[in-house]
Structure formats: C-alpha cells, structure tokens
Design an enzyme around this catalytic site. Sequence first.
Site, PDB file in Angstrom:
ATOM      1  N   ASP A 133       0.934  -1.131  -0.034  1.00 47.43           N
ATOM      2  CA  ASP A 133       0.087   0.071  -0.073  1.00 47.43           C
ATOM      3  C   ASP A 133       0.889   1.315  -0.049  1.00 47.43           C
ATOM      4  OD1 ASP A 133      -2.095  -1.860   0.201  1.00 47.43           O
ATOM      5  OD2 ASP A 133      -2.932  -1.080   2.228  1.00 47.43           O
ATOM      6  N   GLU A 149     -11.671  -0.742   1.281  1.00 43.82           N
ATOM      7  CA  GLU A 149     -10.572  -0.484   1.679  1.00 43.82           C
ATOM      8  C   GLU A 149     -10.021   1.151   1.254  1.00 43.82           C
ATOM      9  OE1 GLU A 149      -7.907  -3.722   3.481  1.00 43.82           O
ATOM     10  OE2 GLU A 149      -8.161  -4.277   1.072  1.00 43.82           O
TER      11      GLU A 149
END
Length: 444
Positions: free
Chosen positions: A51, A275
Amino acid sequence: MANRMEPDRAARSPPQWTRSQAAGIERTDETVAPIVYPPDSEIDPDVHLWDTWLLRTRDGSIAEIDGYRVIFSLTAPSDLLPGTRHDVATIRYFYSSDGRNWTCGGPVFPEGTAFGSRQWAGSALYDDDRLFLFYTAAGSRDEDDLSYTQRIAVGAGGRIAADENGVSIAGPFEHEILLEPDGEYYEREDQSRGMIYTFRDPWFFEDPRSGETCLLFEANTPIPDPEGEDRFDADPAALDFNGSVGIAVSPSGDPTDWTLEPPLLEGAGTNQELERPHVVVQDGSYYLFVSSHEHTFAPGITGYDALYGFVANSLRGEYAPLNDSGLVVTNPERAPFQTYSWLAYPHRDEILVSSFFNYYDLQGLSLDDVAYLPPAEQQRRFGGTLAPTLRLAAENAETRILGTLEHGHLPIADEDLPPLLSTFVDDGSGTESGDGYDDGTASH
C-alpha cells in the site's frame, strides 16, 4: 478525540452500494487491466512494498520538496514470507526527482515510537513545512500476541529536507490517537460478527468546494439486530458483510482535531471491506474510490479484487456506482490477484491509478493455496513492488482504461504522457491485439 456532530447531519441516511448494483459486476474491455509481468528491477529489493500513497498539500496537490516527490509505503523485509508482511508492517518513505526512479529513505518513525504493534495504511499531509502522517495503529505496542484492534492515529510535526544527496525526514513526531469507533456510526471490534473487522486507512481531504477539512476512512456499520433491520435491501444473513466509508470533520481545519460524522457510503449486505477510500474531484464531479477483494463480497455476489468507484455532485451527495456496478479497474481473469490497493489521482485531464504488484503466475491457485506452496515459491510469485500505472478516463458515471505507464511511474506535474492509441483488446492470451496501449511495459 471524536465528538458528536450536529443534529441535522445525524439525520442523514447514507447512500448505499446495493446488492442489485453489485450483481452487475463483470469484466469488460473498459475495466480489465493488461497482464503484468515482473519489472527489470524493483524499487528496493530489500523490502516487500505494498500500500502506497503520495505526499500532498492541503488542496490535494502533490507536494514537491525542492524538486522531489515523496511517497510512503507499507513495507516489510523481503526475506519474510509475503503472507506475514502485515504482521510487521513499517511505513517507509521513497523519493524521486523524475517520478520513475525511487530511492528508499528508510522508516519514517523511529522503532517503538508509533502507536500499535505495526502500522497500516494512511495518508500524508505537508502543511506549513510540517509533515502529518496519518496511519492505522494496528494492535497495541509491545503486545505479546498480535491483536487486530484498529485506531486512527497521526505522527505530527516531522520535518522534510532535501539537498543534492536526496530527501530526509526527521522528527520529533508527536503521536496521537485521533479516532476510535463509536459503536453507533462505526462498529467497535466487540460488535463485529463479520469475517474481517475494519477501522483504518485514514485519508486527508479538503473539499475544494466547501473548504471543509475531512478525514475519510474504512469502517463497518453496526447492525446489532439483523433480523429487525429494514434499512438495507438484503437478507439478514448477508448483513454480516457491512463495510462502509467513514468520515470525520475538523471544524477548525486543525489536522489533529476531528469529529465523527455518518458514513459517506455503506455497503451493508454487499461487501465487508471498502479499503483505502479516497476522492478525486474532476469537472465538478466527486469520484469516490475504494479497493476490495473477491472474498469480501456477501454470498450471492460475484466480485473481483478490484478498484471500485462511485460518483456524486458533492462530497456528501447521492453516490451512484460507476459503470452501473461500481467496477472501475480489475485484473484479468487468468491473473486475478496480480495487482491490488489502487490509488487514483488527477493528472491533466486524465486520472492516474497506481497500485502494487501482488501475486502472479498462480496458474489457477487461490490465495489460500499460496500458503501451502514451498517458501521459495511463495516468494517467487509475489511482486512486492509498484505495479504499472494505469491511465483512466472518467466522464459522468462511466470510466475506461486508456493505457499504461511503466512500473512505479508516477508522472511529475509538467510531464507530457505518451500519445494514446485508440483501443485495447485483451484476448486472454496475455498479448494485446488491436491498437491498444501506449506502450508495452505492462506485459514485458
């Protein structure tokens, strides 16, 4: 810490991502990215990288530090098995003067100073020469056994400097827990019945229209009595899948003072995890993007690991799913887990979408199957670096993939992108036919 919001907003019913909308999810020429192959070299072979987010200013612009761009990534040592990386996630920073070649500057926080036993995804604000790094504090510092408590935190006050040797980030940082779930708008861990609990992924956003200072995050909607719930168009059994996009507001604009408000969007009965929510404002439209997995959709809905999106005429508007179902970008059928954790941001009149290179060459294996492979095979089949950047067009409620850039190419502000070709067709063989993408870097 969070305070209760004013009554008029409390009465607002958040828009829904419904089961009937998500039932229309399917791969199309406009939404399927090309096959991704390993790059010639990784950004940093010593770490797994996943990420990732850009350093931004208050107005959402990408910050420039004396000619450098800075990104932040979740990282773990590359000798660890990829499936264990979240258990030791550390935020590192990387910098580049050309948006192509990145240098690792090391961990942002000194070991043991941040909240949580590990830190998960967030966002970064550069304001008045100070760095505010918002992050998810996962677990508790010094815990013996990993827990999955999640709180939204900030490391505030860091300084960034650049010279001929590169970029450095130094503290001291003042760490503070900003938000915890209230049990009313956002589910507490002890209320969760779902397969996955979420209260994470803070994303700073200042609304260009209203000037309001906001923090978006991923959460779950509390549903204490599914049998008696009539707000959602779903069977009670599906309401354990209750993902939402949360929002907090700073009335003063202070990036360390937040008030919880009702969700921007709820996916109850549809999906458990929405998310890394974030917003792109383009041509007066507000595009809300989230990432999600195929296994977090409620029973009866077939979804993919993909970037999903919604559009409204204001931040708190009535969001409609992009492309009718919400699907914006997904992986090819024969490489369903090749990329994940997409981040969209504007560049000129396009939207660029970055992600990380995830599991590839699985040859039909599921992600659960990967854990049973020999360690060397688990490592070989995990990318652990930035994926090719996608170029996306958005018009009203429709999007389409226009082309690709190289692995980890995040173009600088004044960079002209390669000319686009007219069409792209993926015939499933791993080769492109027709007049397709602007270059072949995604597939070689």
